[in-house]
Design a protein around this motif. Structure first.
Motif: not given
Length: 343
Positions: A158-181
């Motif tokens: 639904h975004m591609l035909p309009r050549k427009s859209g924003r996708i915002v992905n909430i990740t984490s610093i845990g996706g850059k540095v793996s921490v214990p537990h």
């Protein structure tokens, strides 16, 4: 007449200056008014998702929020509607592709399209690796990675035909540095970061901007619904304290404002909190030293000895001490519908 020679320092300075000018130009070019835009937020009934809903509502957006549980979802819908926003609330389990497709069909029927997708839904399991099961890894990966992939792939047609859209992905610093537990959490967030960064590169030519948001700890009250394993009381007290104290965490309101700003400006990556920025940079420069430091920290954390693999929600492991240490987090939990969620 003598010629001025460019020194290495001058070349570096010129490069930095050009980079800043280019960055400012791109931000102006990508700036988007959110007034009347259709924003879909997964995990929008509580925590950061609800904080984001409130901030998008202040910007004049129409909202679609989804979550697995109907009761907190309806409460969130009422709260956001009282702010004057048009809100569609849809119960949806994002680990089920058919449910996602039905949700997108409902959104398109109501609004015609989606302008902004915010992949926010999440889960946290806290405990030493000896207590973590394959099912814990699978569940976390299903929500953080596959849920993000499924929802994105359902929205893109639904975004591609309009050549427009924003996708915002909430990740984490845990996706850059793996921490214990937090091993299942970190592993799934690494996958989410990789997907988001690659998606940004591939969709830019289609007019769709993907933003990778990398938060540090936030006072959303989510610690009361995090799953605890091992020495559960000790794990909850430590995790809740880190996710609550101002020196280690930021407020949900501040995080939401910054994420919505990044959405509006089309920023490719934002690492929230100074603490997370410093950790990411230190790890980038000294990965071996970072691992050594984290190994040392792990020796001070609650052990798995004498515990089982059963899990419980953080709120079940409260003590008078943890209530005192997490008082700001308790306030956030009440403010962001965390206690409406079922045990």
């Amino acid at each position: 007449m003598s010629k001025t020679r460019m020194t290495p320092a001058m070349l570096v300075g010129a490069g930095l200056g050009l980079g800043l000018v280019a960055n400012a130009y791109l931000k102006r070019r990508n700036a988007l008014s959110l007034q009347g835009r259709i924003v879909l937020i997964t995990g929008g009934s509580s925590g950061l998702g609800l904080a984001l809903g409130r901030e998008f509502a202040r910007q004049g957006a129409s909202l679609v929020i989804c979550a697995r549980e109907s009761e907190p979802l309806e409460i969130a819908r009422q709260q956001l509607s009282e702010m004057g926003a048009e809100v569609l609330a849809i119960p949806c389990d994002i680990t089920e592709r058919q449910q996602i497709q039905r949700m997108i069909d409902q959104v398109v029927e109501r609004f015609g399209h989606v302008d902004v997708l915010v992949n926010n839904a999440g889960i946290i399991t806290v405990g030493p690796m000896e207590t973590v099961t394959v099912q814990d890894y699978e569940e976390t990966m299903q929500i953080h990675f596959w849920g993000m992939v499924y929802t994105t792939l359902a929205v893109l047609p639904h975004m591609l035909p309009r050549k427009s859209g924003r996708i915002v992905n909430i990740t984490s610093i845990g996706g850059k540095v793996s921490v214990p537990h937090l091993l299942p959490y970190s592993a799934s967030k690494f996958a989410a970061v990789g997907f988001s960064e690659g998606l940004h590169a591939e969709l830019a030519k289609e007019g769709i901007i993907v933003s990778t948001i990398v938060p540090g700890l936030m006072r959303t009250g989510s610690h009361v619904n995090a799953y605890m394993k091992g020495q559960k009381v000790e794990e909850y007290t430590l995790f809740g304290m880190l996710a609550t104290l101002p020196i280690t965490s930021t407020s949900a309101e501040h995080a939401a404002r910054r994420i919505v700003q990044a959405t509006r400006l089309g920023e490719s990556e934002v690492i929230l909190t100074v603490q997370a920025q410093l950790l990411a940079r230190f790890h980038g420069l000294f990965p071996g030293l970072t691992s050594a430091v984290l190994s040392t920290i792990n020796r001070t954390l609650p052990s798995a000895e004498g515990t089982d693999i059963e899990r419980s929600m953080g709120r079940e492991e409260k003590t008078p001490l943890s209530n005192f240490l997490t008082s700001m987090g308790e306030a956030a939990a009440n403010r962001y519908n965390q206690y409406v969620r079922q045990l």
